[in-house]
Design a protein around this motif. Sequence first.
Motif, PDB file in Angstrom:
ATOM      1  N   UNK A 299       0.944  -1.168   0.010  1.00  0.00           N
ATOM      2  CA  UNK A 299       0.059  -0.041   0.182  1.00  0.00           C
ATOM      3  C   UNK A 299       0.811   1.181  -0.173  1.00  0.00           C
ATOM      4  N   UNK A 300       1.906   1.087   0.331  1.00  0.00           N
ATOM      5  CA  UNK A 300       3.036   2.265   0.478  1.00  0.00           C
ATOM      6  C   UNK A 300       3.238   2.590  -1.355  1.00  0.00           C
ATOM      7  N   UNK A 301       3.144   3.807  -1.311  1.00  0.00           N
ATOM      8  CA  UNK A 301       3.253   4.167  -2.774  1.00  0.00           C
ATOM      9  C   UNK A 301       4.670   3.944  -3.487  1.00  0.00           C
ATOM     10  N   UNK A 302       6.049   4.207  -2.648  1.00  0.00           N
ATOM     11  CA  UNK A 302       7.026   3.849  -3.158  1.00  0.00           C
ATOM     12  C   UNK A 302       7.320   2.502  -3.405  1.00  0.00           C
ATOM     13  N   UNK A 303       6.834   1.555  -2.773  1.00  0.00           N
ATOM     14  CA  UNK A 303       6.967   0.078  -2.824  1.00  0.00           C
ATOM     15  C   UNK A 303       6.136  -0.218  -3.988  1.00  0.00           C
ATOM     16  N   UNK A 304       4.968   0.045  -4.075  1.00  0.00           N
ATOM     17  CA  UNK A 304       4.062  -0.051  -5.187  1.00  0.00           C
ATOM     18  C   UNK A 304       4.926   0.293  -6.611  1.00  0.00           C
ATOM     19  N   UNK A 305       5.644   1.652  -6.664  1.00  0.00           N
ATOM     20  CA  UNK A 305       6.176   2.030  -7.690  1.00  0.00           C
ATOM     21  C   UNK A 305       7.419   0.916  -7.951  1.00  0.00           C
ATOM     22  N   UNK A 306       8.132   0.681  -7.089  1.00  0.00           N
ATOM     23  CA  UNK A 306       9.216  -0.195  -7.235  1.00  0.00           C
ATOM     24  C   UNK A 306       8.799  -1.717  -7.825  1.00  0.00           C
ATOM     25  N   UNK A 307       7.890  -2.252  -7.117  1.00  0.00           N
ATOM     26  CA  UNK A 307       7.506  -3.459  -7.597  1.00  0.00           C
ATOM     27  C   UNK A 307       6.821  -3.423  -9.199  1.00  0.00           C
ATOM     28  N   UNK A 308       6.021  -2.549  -9.321  1.00  0.00           N
ATOM     29  CA  UNK A 308       5.734  -2.330 -10.550  1.00  0.00           C
ATOM     30  C   UNK A 308       6.541  -2.442 -11.794  1.00  0.00           C
TER      31      UNK A 308
END
Length: 583
Positions: A299-308
């Motif tokens: 749910x963290x935007x930075x994590x989401x951006x990294x994994x995507x």
Amino acid sequence: MLKEAIYHRPKNNFAYAYDEQTIHIRIRAKKGDLTKVELIYGDPYVWKNGTWQRDIMTMHLAGSDGLFDYWFAEIKPPFRRLRYGFKCMSEIEETYYTERGFQEKEPSRIDSYFCFPFLNAVDVFKAPEWVKNTIWYQIFPERFENGDPQLNPLGTLPWGGKPSPQNYFGGDIQGIINRLDYLDELGINGIYLTPIFKAETNHKYDTTDYMELDPQFGDKKSFAELVEQCHKRGIRVMLDAVFNHSGASFAPFKDVIKNGERSDYKDWFHIRKFPLIEEGQLNYDTFAFAEVMPKLNTENPEVKDYLIKVAKYWVEEFGIDGWRLDVANEVDHQFWREFRQAVHSIKPDVYILGEIWHDAMPWLQGDQFDAVMNYRFTNAVLDFFAKEKTTKSEFEQEITHVLQSYPESVNEVAFNLLGSHDTERILSIAEDNKENLLHMFLFQLSFPGSPCIYYGDEIGMTGGNDPGCRKCMIWEEGRQDRGLLKNVQELIKLRKQVPLFGNDGAFQWTNLHPDIISYTKTSSDEQLLIMINRGTEPLKVTVPNDFYGQRDIWDQEQLSDHTTIEGKGFKLLYRKTKMVPVN
């Protein structure tokens, strides 16, 4: 009539768009209760002289499980809108069932009926078409083949030793490339690789760098060559992504370990408080209770951006064809929606497969996954054929329940496996009974969906649960069951050469003998009848009239009105017909 058992909801597996013109409708009722169900339906805006214009269609009894019957209808509404209800009939009673419940007379008010407001093309479940014709082969890279000994980790053991959770045998990407002829000859056209990214274990489910291959497996050049060589042979490649959790040596988590509350990455994980470990208790969420697998906060935007970014990179740079998603049910739905959109923006026909072992309808509505690892199918097949602990009736009911749990479009691309790196070897479960093993392959490869073979099962490898199921692949032909391998090759060939044996046609149980599993696959102009004798004694079966004189496409025997199926034997009868398929 037990009205409490009658159920319909205008969504999910009970009402859905099969394609851009077709709507499928299901209704559930108590097993054996209803003798007939009629679907009352029409366009909500078509009226004449103040009367709603509706049609009536008799629904088809599609199957039964232990408690319920499932009735089915297929409609092509001309304006892609639908209002509908049901007339339910038993031997002594009839009732009308609509959104407002049960009524003795057919409702005159249109707002009483169930509503399918509009068939929007964007809402249609659309999995990649190629998956319907794919036979997968799952490879655990560390144990498949050592193609480049120079890559061996320190302490690598000679090939074929006893596996443990910690030891290494040197399997790598070059080894897979070296064995592509074998995979080609087997007939598979898709490989699923368990994780190949940099990690600290032999299984690689503890990722430390999502952008790099583990040095034990090779480099990006070797992986690019693997994908290229596979694609030249018509073989698709699917990678395994571990986005629920990372490894403890993942750089952001190492920063958290080092800097604690001052870490810029503390919100990348689910940390309840610091210190991370207190009196032996973890203060952060993990996969299960594995200290070395901290759960990522998707749910963290930075994590989401990294994994995507990771997901897009391997598709864009190397042209992979699919992502298998580990522990997918513990990641939030919104992440998977954005994941799907991002990956498909690069390559629209990437196959997205979630690891979910239970009912997965919330993930299979067209906005997240194309399929899940169909362990419900797996367990039913193992219980009946391998363990022989369920009856014919129980097996048929469980398989029917699985089929009726999802839309047909989902079933057509379901990832149907018998074994994996997470389960005991199927021959060991079958207590080394290779006749039962062949029956499992026969059922799997003739069933709707996208079947997957776990490496080595086709040559009769054995082993218990992890690590026993992760033995080194046996390449010495003298130690392989070549007869089993040939039979699996022939079944795969049938799936490719006889579309009805694969994903074409409607699946339907038949009841030709109390101790014979039998089912048909039917299309508009052909039909296939499969009969399997799980027992050890020969059984005589009356052949349906339509199949008199037809040949068994397995052994070419021509059948008359009766046939004997030997103990552990089976028959595959094929005929041409002009009959209309039953949906």
